[in-house]
Design a protein around this motif. Structure first.
Motif, short mmCIF file in Angstrom:
data_model
loop_
_atom_site.label_atom_id
_atom_site.label_comp_id
_atom_site.label_asym_id
_atom_site.label_seq_id
_atom_site.Cartn_x
_atom_site.Cartn_y
_atom_site.Cartn_z
N GLU A 109 88.17 -29.36 78.50
CA GLU A 109 87.64 -30.08 79.76
C GLU A 109 88.24 -31.18 79.72
O GLU A 109 88.55 -31.45 81.12
N GLN A 110 88.55 -32.16 79.01
CA GLN A 110 89.18 -33.38 79.37
C GLN A 110 90.81 -33.41 79.52
O GLN A 110 91.25 -33.89 80.26
N LEU A 111 91.41 -32.29 78.70
CA LEU A 111 92.75 -32.06 79.00
C LEU A 111 92.75 -31.25 80.42
O LEU A 111 94.05 -31.73 81.17
N ALA A 112 91.91 -30.59 81.05
CA ALA A 112 91.97 -29.98 82.30
C ALA A 112 91.88 -30.74 83.41
O ALA A 112 92.51 -30.86 84.24
N GLN A 113 90.93 -32.05 83.22
CA GLN A 113 90.80 -33.08 84.06
C GLN A 113 92.00 -33.84 84.23
O GLN A 113 92.42 -34.46 85.23
N ALA A 114 92.68 -34.14 83.21
CA ALA A 114 93.80 -34.86 83.03
C ALA A 114 94.98 -34.12 83.61
O ALA A 114 95.60 -34.77 84.58
N VAL A 115 95.02 -32.85 83.68
CA VAL A 115 96.07 -32.10 84.71
C VAL A 115 95.71 -32.21 85.98
O VAL A 115 96.72 -32.68 86.86
N ILE A 116 94.45 -32.09 86.56
CA ILE A 116 93.91 -32.33 87.85
C ILE A 116 94.27 -33.59 88.27
O ILE A 116 94.95 -33.76 89.41
N ASP A 117 93.97 -34.73 87.48
CA ASP A 117 94.35 -36.15 87.85
C ASP A 117 95.84 -36.35 88.05
O ASP A 117 96.22 -37.63 88.55
N SER A 118 96.61 -35.57 87.53
CA SER A 118 98.12 -35.97 87.39
C SER A 118 98.83 -35.28 88.57
O SER A 118 100.00 -35.43 88.83
N ILE A 119 98.17 -34.51 89.30
CA ILE A 119 98.72 -33.75 90.31
C ILE A 119 99.40 -34.74 91.42
O ILE A 119 100.60 -34.71 91.93
N GLY A 120 98.41 -35.71 91.76
CA GLY A 120 98.82 -36.90 92.79
C GLY A 120 100.34 -37.48 92.18
O GLY A 120 101.21 -37.72 92.76
N PRO A 121 99.97 -38.16 90.93
CA PRO A 121 101.27 -38.95 90.43
C PRO A 121 102.52 -37.89 90.15
O PRO A 121 103.82 -38.41 90.21
N SER A 122 102.32 -36.71 89.89
CA SER A 122 103.59 -35.66 89.92
C SER A 122 104.32 -35.52 91.21
O SER A 122 105.43 -35.41 91.17
N GLN A 123 103.58 -35.94 92.25
CA GLN A 123 104.55 -35.65 93.55
C GLN A 123 105.12 -36.75 94.10
O GLN A 123 105.74 -36.77 94.91
N GLU A 124 104.66 -37.94 93.32
CA GLU A 124 105.37 -38.96 93.61
C GLU A 124 106.53 -39.58 92.70
O GLU A 124 107.04 -40.59 92.85
N VAL A 125 106.79 -38.66 91.78
CA VAL A 125 107.95 -39.08 90.74
C VAL A 125 109.10 -38.99 91.14
O VAL A 125 109.72 -37.83 92.32
N ASP A 126 110.18 -39.83 91.07
CA ASP A 126 111.57 -39.76 91.55
C ASP A 126 112.18 -39.14 90.22
O ASP A 126 112.33 -39.68 89.13
N PRO A 127 112.56 -37.88 90.29
CA PRO A 127 113.19 -37.23 89.21
C PRO A 127 114.33 -37.70 88.43
O PRO A 127 114.50 -38.06 87.25
N TRP A 128 115.20 -38.32 89.29
CA TRP A 128 116.57 -38.87 88.81
C TRP A 128 116.27 -40.23 88.14
O TRP A 128 116.92 -40.83 87.25
N LEU A 129 115.10 -40.88 88.73
CA LEU A 129 114.83 -42.26 87.81
C LEU A 129 114.15 -41.92 86.55
O LEU A 129 114.59 -42.51 85.27
N PHE A 130 113.40 -40.92 86.31
CA PHE A 130 112.89 -40.56 85.17
C PHE A 130 114.14 -40.09 84.05
O PHE A 130 114.18 -40.37 82.97
N HIS A 131 115.15 -39.25 84.75
CA HIS A 131 116.10 -38.78 83.82
C HIS A 131 117.00 -40.01 83.37
O HIS A 131 117.30 -40.01 82.26
N SER A 132 117.26 -41.07 84.19
CA SER A 132 118.08 -42.11 84.00
C SER A 132 117.22 -42.80 82.87
O SER A 132 117.98 -43.19 81.93
N GLN A 133 116.15 -43.01 83.01
CA GLN A 133 115.28 -43.94 82.08
C GLN A 133 115.33 -43.16 80.37
O GLN A 133 115.61 -43.64 79.42
N VAL A 134 114.94 -41.88 80.46
CA VAL A 134 115.09 -41.00 79.26
C VAL A 134 116.62 -40.97 78.61
O VAL A 134 116.60 -41.22 77.45
N LYS A 135 117.40 -40.98 79.42
CA LYS A 135 118.88 -40.89 78.82
C LYS A 135 119.15 -42.28 78.29
O LYS A 135 119.82 -42.37 77.31
N ASN A 136 118.61 -43.37 78.85
CA ASN A 136 118.70 -44.74 78.13
C ASN A 136 117.74 -44.85 76.95
O ASN A 136 118.32 -45.28 75.81
N MET A 137 116.67 -44.24 76.89
CA MET A 137 115.81 -44.40 75.65
C MET A 137 116.09 -43.35 74.46
O MET A 137 116.18 -43.95 73.43
#
Length: 465
Positions: free
Chosen positions: A336-364
């Protein structure tokens, strides 16, 4: 491919390293990839690296891989989950011969469930060679199988020079179960080749929320949680679609759930996905879902974030240490909690800058950093001094009432057996293997490529005729 200009100067300290594990290519997995990538980066830094693993079907003997990485596929058959049966003395002559032939300075074993790892470490210990162990997993304290594994680790790691764990949670776990002082344990996380996991927003389906799952379908990976949460998410989010890659014994349970809820158009089952094709699957998604019940690090979520996906994961093991809070949302291992976390993440997932994520992971997370930190461990253990046999025996007395006596007997037996081997096959009579001429190979690779191209053209013309 390594370029000649990338190699370190020859006057710098150069180690001869033996990577030992039951898990290596052609088998595919996190440990296999870790050993290969780390070996390539250490070769780039000027060291010689040799890998020792068991044979894979017809693949046995000595093989060379990229940049002269030498692999010994020794004649030992895997039995359960790609691991070989443990032996006390049978394999010592073979491991001793390899270490002498390659003039090994450091033996680096990987994964606690690998018998070859433990056997090479104990052999190196008797030969006075420095040893390092990397633990890639977490193990419980209330299962018979784990209890037996802890005792094996107590014995093989009692005299280890240093231990590397991929997370701080893993460090605590390994220190407790193997009874190793934390000062001898370092944390060096896994890494990825970020150039192989780049975003591609054009692959996403407009108007759909695609949730990607990539894991083995086993209990430990939380397949039961996945089966329970998918109908919940599909009911509350009409445009949600699941893309599930991987295979395992519980795959049939997922397919039964898809049949039961009539979700054929909402769940796409890909089956086993080769590692080189994982990126093509990840770039289709908006959210990456990890339902694992235990993880020391979880490289899959790093690969997903590098491809620009927002991550939803269970807060278990070392997973909370891996990504910053703006890339991931956690939930307890409850459907139940994991399903709600997926639903709550729909909004943030649409605002992600994919190349910013990629650059940060590459540096980490990058393999050059992992190799540099691993090299620092190698430098540190060079100051350790080999102890006499009497002092070594004292280290085994805190391994349990009965286990300590068995360990001392095994230690004495191995010590005597190594003396007999030295008498029968003196080290100075073993042929020394030549090193791979990496610099000469890099100088001539352009000429080789040209000659190969000409050969291919001749073959193509012959085929046309």
């Amino acid at each position: 491919m390594i370029e000649e200009k990338d190699l370190f100067k020859p006057e710098e300290k150069r180690y001869r390293i033996l990577m030992a594990s039951d898990f290596f290519y052609p088998n595919v997995g996190g440990v296999e990839n870790h050993i290969f990538q780390l070996s390539q980066c250490l070769i780039k830094r000027g060291h010689k690296v040799v890998v020792c693993t068991h044979q894979y079907k017809k693949r046995k003997g000595i093989r060379y891989m990229t940049n002269g990485l030498k692999v010994y596929y020794i004649p030992k058959q895997p039995t359960f989950r790609q691991t070989t049966l443990p032996t006390l003395l049978n394999s010592l002559p073979m491991f001793r011969n390899i270490m002498i032939r390659e003039r090994i300075d450091i033996v680096h074993g990987h994964q606690a469930t690998s018998c070859i790892c433990h056997e090479t470490i104990t052999c190196a210990r008797e030969m006075g060679i420095k040893t390092v162990f990397t633990d890639h997993s977490l193990f419980s304290f209330n299962e018979i199988g784990s209890f037996n594994l802890h005792k094996v680790s107590n014995y093989s790691l009692a005299e280890i020079n240093h231990v590397i764990c991929v997370s701080h949670t893993g460090k605590e776990n390994t220190s407790l179960r193997a009874k190793i002082h934390p000062i001898k344990v370092s944390v060096i996380p896994n890494a990825i080749d970020a150039s192989q996991f780049t975003p591609d927003p054009s692959k996403k389906t407009p108007g759909e929320i695609t949730i990607v799952v990539m894991s083995r379908h086993t209990y430990r990976k939380g397949v039961d949680l996945l089966i329970q949460l998918i109908p919940i998410v599909c009911k509350k989010v009409p445009n949600a679609k699941f893309v599930i890659g991987g295979d395992g014994p519980n795959r049939v349970n997922i397919e039964e759930m898809r049949e039961k809820y009539n979700l054929h158009d909402r769940i796409e089952m890909l089956g086993f996905v080769p590692h080189e094709l994982v990126r093509n699957v990840l770039t289709r998604g908006d959210i990456f879902l990890n339902t694992s019940l235990t993880e020391a690090f979880c490289i899959a979520i790093v690969e997903a974030a590098s491809c620009g996906l927002f991550v939803v994961s269970t807060a278990v093991g070392g997973v909370p240490e891996v990504l910053p809070s703006h890339m991931i949302k956690f939930a307890k291992p409850d459907a139940e909690q994991l399903a709600q976390a997926v639903i709550d993440s729909i909004g943030p997932s649409q605002e992600v800058d994919p190349w910013l994520f990629h650059s940060q992971v590459k540096n980490m997370y990058n393999w050059d950093d992992v190799a540099e930190r691993t090299e620092a461990v190698y430098d540190k253990i060079q100051f350790d001094v080999q102890q006499p046999l009497v002092n070594r025996i004292h280290r085994y007395f805190n391994c349990g009432t009965w286990a300590s006596k068995a360990f001392c007997f095994a230690l004495a037996l191995q010590f005597l057996f190594m003396l007999i081997l030295e008498w029968l096959m003196p080290a100075n009579e073993v042929d020394i293997a030549p090193d791979f001429p990496l610099k000469q190979f890099l100088k001539n690779k352009d000429k080789l490529n040209q000659s190969w191209t000409k050969s291919y053209k001749v073959i193509e013309r012959a085929n046309e005729k």
